[in-house]
Design a protein around this motif. Structure first.
Motif, PDB file in Angstrom:
ATOM      1  N   ALA A   1       0.828  -1.208   0.000  1.00  0.00           N
ATOM      2  CA  ALA A   1       0.000   0.000   0.000  1.00  0.00           C
ATOM      3  C   ALA A   1       0.863   1.260   0.000  1.00  0.00           C
ATOM      4  O   ALA A   1       0.646   2.177  -0.795  1.00  0.00           O
ATOM      5  CB  ALA A   1      -0.939  -0.006   1.212  1.00  0.00           C
ATOM      6  N   VAL A   2       1.854   1.299   0.878  1.00  0.00           N
ATOM      7  CA  VAL A   2       2.716   2.478   0.974  1.00  0.00           C
ATOM      8  C   VAL A   2       3.526   2.680  -0.307  1.00  0.00           C
ATOM      9  O   VAL A   2       3.663   3.798  -0.807  1.00  0.00           O
ATOM     10  CB  VAL A   2       3.651   2.357   2.194  1.00  0.00           C
ATOM     11  CG1 VAL A   2       4.750   3.412   2.143  1.00  0.00           C
ATOM     12  CG2 VAL A   2       2.850   2.512   3.479  1.00  0.00           C
ATOM     13  N   ASP A   3       4.058   1.596  -0.843  1.00  0.00           N
ATOM     14  CA  ASP A   3       4.845   1.672  -2.074  1.00  0.00           C
ATOM     15  C   ASP A   3       4.005   2.245  -3.219  1.00  0.00           C
ATOM     16  O   ASP A   3       4.400   3.208  -3.888  1.00  0.00           O
ATOM     17  CB  ASP A   3       5.354   0.275  -2.420  1.00  0.00           C
ATOM     18  CG  ASP A   3       6.250   0.257  -3.652  1.00  0.00           C
ATOM     19  OD1 ASP A   3       6.667   1.337  -4.106  1.00  0.00           O
ATOM     20  OD2 ASP A   3       6.536  -0.832  -4.160  1.00  0.00           O
ATOM     21  N   TYR A   4       2.823   1.674  -3.448  1.00  0.00           N
ATOM     22  CA  TYR A   4       2.001   2.107  -4.582  1.00  0.00           C
ATOM     23  C   TYR A   4       1.439   3.512  -4.366  1.00  0.00           C
ATOM     24  O   TYR A   4       1.374   4.310  -5.310  1.00  0.00           O
ATOM     25  CB  TYR A   4       0.866   1.109  -4.813  1.00  0.00           C
ATOM     26  CG  TYR A   4       1.325  -0.243  -5.312  1.00  0.00           C
ATOM     27  CD1 TYR A   4       2.679  -0.539  -5.476  1.00  0.00           C
ATOM     28  CD2 TYR A   4       0.421  -1.245  -5.619  1.00  0.00           C
ATOM     29  CE1 TYR A   4       3.111  -1.781  -5.924  1.00  0.00           C
ATOM     30  CE2 TYR A   4       0.834  -2.495  -6.071  1.00  0.00           C
ATOM     31  CZ  TYR A   4       2.184  -2.745  -6.214  1.00  0.00           C
ATOM     32  OH  TYR A   4       2.598  -3.973  -6.658  1.00  0.00           O
ATOM     33  N   TYR A   5       1.019   3.813  -3.143  1.00  0.00           N
ATOM     34  CA  TYR A   5       0.550   5.164  -2.860  1.00  0.00           C
ATOM     35  C   TYR A   5       1.667   6.190  -3.126  1.00  0.00           C
ATOM     36  O   TYR A   5       1.433   7.258  -3.686  1.00  0.00           O
ATOM     37  CB  TYR A   5       0.094   5.288  -1.405  1.00  0.00           C
ATOM     38  CG  TYR A   5      -1.288   4.758  -1.110  1.00  0.00           C
ATOM     39  CD1 TYR A   5      -2.288   4.742  -2.070  1.00  0.00           C
ATOM     40  CD2 TYR A   5      -1.599   4.278   0.165  1.00  0.00           C
ATOM     41  CE1 TYR A   5      -3.548   4.259  -1.783  1.00  0.00           C
ATOM     42  CE2 TYR A   5      -2.867   3.799   0.467  1.00  0.00           C
ATOM     43  CZ  TYR A   5      -3.834   3.789  -0.516  1.00  0.00           C
ATOM     44  OH  TYR A   5      -5.100   3.309  -0.233  1.00  0.00           O
ATOM     45  N   THR A   6       2.884   5.846  -2.699  1.00  0.00           N
ATOM     46  CA  THR A   6       4.008   6.761  -2.906  1.00  0.00           C
ATOM     47  C   THR A   6       4.281   6.958  -4.395  1.00  0.00           C
ATOM     48  O   THR A   6       4.525   8.090  -4.855  1.00  0.00           O
ATOM     49  CB  THR A   6       5.279   6.230  -2.222  1.00  0.00           C
ATOM     50  OG1 THR A   6       5.030   6.062  -0.829  1.00  0.00           O
ATOM     51  CG2 THR A   6       6.446   7.199  -2.408  1.00  0.00           C
ATOM     52  N   LYS A   7       4.236   5.883  -5.165  1.00  0.00           N
ATOM     53  CA  LYS A   7       4.466   5.983  -6.605  1.00  0.00           C
ATOM     54  C   LYS A   7       3.427   6.886  -7.262  1.00  0.00           C
ATOM     55  O   LYS A   7       3.756   7.753  -8.084  1.00  0.00           O
ATOM     56  CB  LYS A   7       4.438   4.595  -7.243  1.00  0.00           C
ATOM     57  CG  LYS A   7       4.793   4.592  -8.719  1.00  0.00           C
ATOM     58  CD  LYS A   7       4.910   3.171  -9.261  1.00  0.00           C
ATOM     59  CE  LYS A   7       5.398   3.184 -10.705  1.00  0.00           C
ATOM     60  NZ  LYS A   7       5.574   1.803 -11.230  1.00  0.00           N
ATOM     61  N   LEU A   8       2.168   6.705  -6.888  1.00  0.00           N
ATOM     62  CA  LEU A   8       1.096   7.533  -7.437  1.00  0.00           C
ATOM     63  C   LEU A   8       1.225   8.984  -6.982  1.00  0.00           C
ATOM     64  O   LEU A   8       1.011   9.919  -7.761  1.00  0.00           O
ATOM     65  CB  LEU A   8      -0.265   6.970  -7.021  1.00  0.00           C
ATOM     66  CG  LEU A   8      -0.637   5.621  -7.644  1.00  0.00           C
ATOM     67  CD1 LEU A   8      -1.843   5.018  -6.924  1.00  0.00           C
ATOM     68  CD2 LEU A   8      -0.929   5.776  -9.129  1.00  0.00           C
ATOM     69  N   TYR A   9       1.573   9.166  -5.734  1.00  0.00           N
ATOM     70  CA  TYR A   9       1.730  10.514  -5.163  1.00  0.00           C
ATOM     71  C   TYR A   9       2.848  11.285  -5.856  1.00  0.00           C
ATOM     72  O   TYR A   9       2.700  12.466  -6.180  1.00  0.00           O
ATOM     73  CB  TYR A   9       2.010  10.377  -3.666  1.00  0.00           C
ATOM     74  CG  TYR A   9       2.206  11.668  -2.914  1.00  0.00           C
ATOM     75  CD1 TYR A   9       1.115  12.382  -2.418  1.00  0.00           C
ATOM     76  CD2 TYR A   9       3.485  12.171  -2.676  1.00  0.00           C
ATOM     77  CE1 TYR A   9       1.286  13.561  -1.706  1.00  0.00           C
ATOM     78  CE2 TYR A   9       3.667  13.349  -1.975  1.00  0.00           C
ATOM     79  CZ  TYR A   9       2.570  14.038  -1.495  1.00  0.00           C
ATOM     80  OH  TYR A   9       2.758  15.209  -0.795  1.00  0.00           O
ATOM     81  N   GLN A  10       3.967  10.605  -6.105  1.00  0.00           N
ATOM     82  CA  GLN A  10       5.145  11.293  -6.625  1.00  0.00           C
ATOM     83  C   GLN A  10       5.202  11.365  -8.142  1.00  0.00           C
ATOM     84  O   GLN A  10       5.797  12.289  -8.688  1.00  0.00           O
ATOM     85  CB  GLN A  10       6.417  10.626  -6.096  1.00  0.00           C
ATOM     86  CG  GLN A  10       6.614  10.802  -4.597  1.00  0.00           C
ATOM     87  CD  GLN A  10       7.984  10.359  -4.136  1.00  0.00           C
ATOM     88  OE1 GLN A  10       8.575   9.433  -4.685  1.00  0.00           O
ATOM     89  NE2 GLN A  10       8.501  11.010  -3.114  1.00  0.00           N
ATOM     90  N   THR A  11       4.629  10.404  -8.829  1.00  0.00           N
ATOM     91  CA  THR A  11       4.780  10.365 -10.286  1.00  0.00           C
ATOM     92  C   THR A  11       3.492  10.644 -11.046  1.00  0.00           C
ATOM     93  O   THR A  11       3.537  10.903 -12.256  1.00  0.00           O
ATOM     94  CB  THR A  11       5.321   8.996 -10.758  1.00  0.00           C
ATOM     95  OG1 THR A  11       4.345   7.980 -10.499  1.00  0.00           O
ATOM     96  CG2 THR A  11       6.623   8.661 -10.034  1.00  0.00           C
ATOM     97  N   ALA A  12       2.332  10.579 -10.386  1.00  0.00           N
ATOM     98  CA  ALA A  12       1.065  10.768 -11.086  1.00  0.00           C
ATOM     99  C   ALA A  12       0.194  11.846 -10.448  1.00  0.00           C
ATOM    100  O   ALA A  12      -0.988  11.976 -10.786  1.00  0.00           O
ATOM    101  CB  ALA A  12       0.294   9.446 -11.154  1.00  0.00           C
ATOM    102  N   ASN A  13       0.762  12.601  -9.490  1.00  0.00           N
ATOM    103  CA  ASN A  13       0.090  13.769  -8.912  1.00  0.00           C
ATOM    104  C   ASN A  13      -1.181  13.425  -8.125  1.00  0.00           C
ATOM    105  O   ASN A  13      -2.104  14.224  -8.051  1.00  0.00           O
ATOM    106  CB  ASN A  13      -0.244  14.788 -10.017  1.00  0.00           C
ATOM    107  CG  ASN A  13      -0.361  16.199  -9.469  1.00  0.00           C
ATOM    108  OD1 ASN A  13       0.368  16.579  -8.558  1.00  0.00           O
ATOM    109  ND2 ASN A  13      -1.273  16.980 -10.017  1.00  0.00           N
TER     110      ASN A  13
END
Length: 231
Positions: free
Chosen positions: A54-66
């Motif tokens: 959850a943390v990994d995917y949320y971080t990816k979305l937060y940082q790379t997909a706004n």
């Protein structure tokens, strides 16, 4: 060495997470992340894999997909992760970071309470277990990497890896800076960085040429309720 004992555990966790997320779009990643977050909250103490996904995917979305509204989820998850890790060191509450302009991923574990670092000589230090994953096609010279740890007061902590005192204490566990490593395509590399500790950390930044990654310590961010969810 201490790092050799930790490394296989991180390989299993992190390479698994990286493989699962490859090729999936934002909506699919968000769906998986929400499912894993729900699974975690049902049994927090025994769900570190679900927590990390959850943390990994949320971080990816937060940082790379706004997906900026995910900050609330990340803050809540990291606060709980720190609490569980404090009583169970086998709950690996990793922090993640993604570059925007190149497929480079970083994971970080705070080792402050782990064996070897739970000694008074390390009271004013912050040891970080860092893993860098080169998922692109280029070779990256880690000797050119710049590491900056910023605390909650926006002050930069000092890197201690080349300090003679700590090198004598930690030996080969503490990598020398600059790092003598060319990171090939599809390759990963893990090492320990030791910083001074004046205040709780806020962000850990890595710069390799034009590639920038910012690993955020969300547990030290204020919790702000989100308003409008992303469509």
């Amino acid at each position: 060495m201490f790092i050799k004992k930790l490394f296989p555990l991180f390989i299993m966790i992190l390479f698994g997470l990286l493989t699962i997320s490859e090729g999936k779009n934002g909506d699919v990643l968000l769906k998986i992340a929400k499912e894993q977050e729900d699974r975690f909250w049902k049994n927090p103490d025994n769900s570190y894999v679900a927590w990390n996904i959850a943390v990994d995917y949320y971080t990816k979305l937060y940082q790379t997909a706004n997906y900026l509204e995910l900050q609330e989820n990340l803050v809540r998850l990291h606060i709980e992760g720190v609490k569980i890790n404090a009583k169970n060191l086998n709950f690996f509450n990793l922090h993640y970071g993604y570059a925007i302009n190149y497929p480079l991923k970083v994971s970080v574990l705070n080792l402050k309470n782990y064996p070897k670092f739970d000694y008074y000589l390390y009271d004013k230090t912050l040891p970080l277990f860092v893993s860098i994953y080169n998922n692109g096609t280029r070779e990256l010279d880690l000797g050119k990497a710049i590491f900056v740890l910023e605390d909650i007061s926006r002050s930069e902590e000092r890197l201690l890896n080349n300090d003679d005192t700590f090198r004598k204490l930690l030996g080969d566990s503490l990598i020398y800076i600059p790092i003598n490593k060319i990171l090939k395509s599809k390759e990963s590399f893990s090492f320990i960085l030791l910083f001074t500790y004046s205040n709780p950390p806020k962000s850990f930044k890595i710069t390799i040429g034009e590639i920038n990654i910012n690993v955020m310590f969300f547990e030290n961010f204020p919790l702000i309720e989100s308003s409008s969810p992303k469509a």
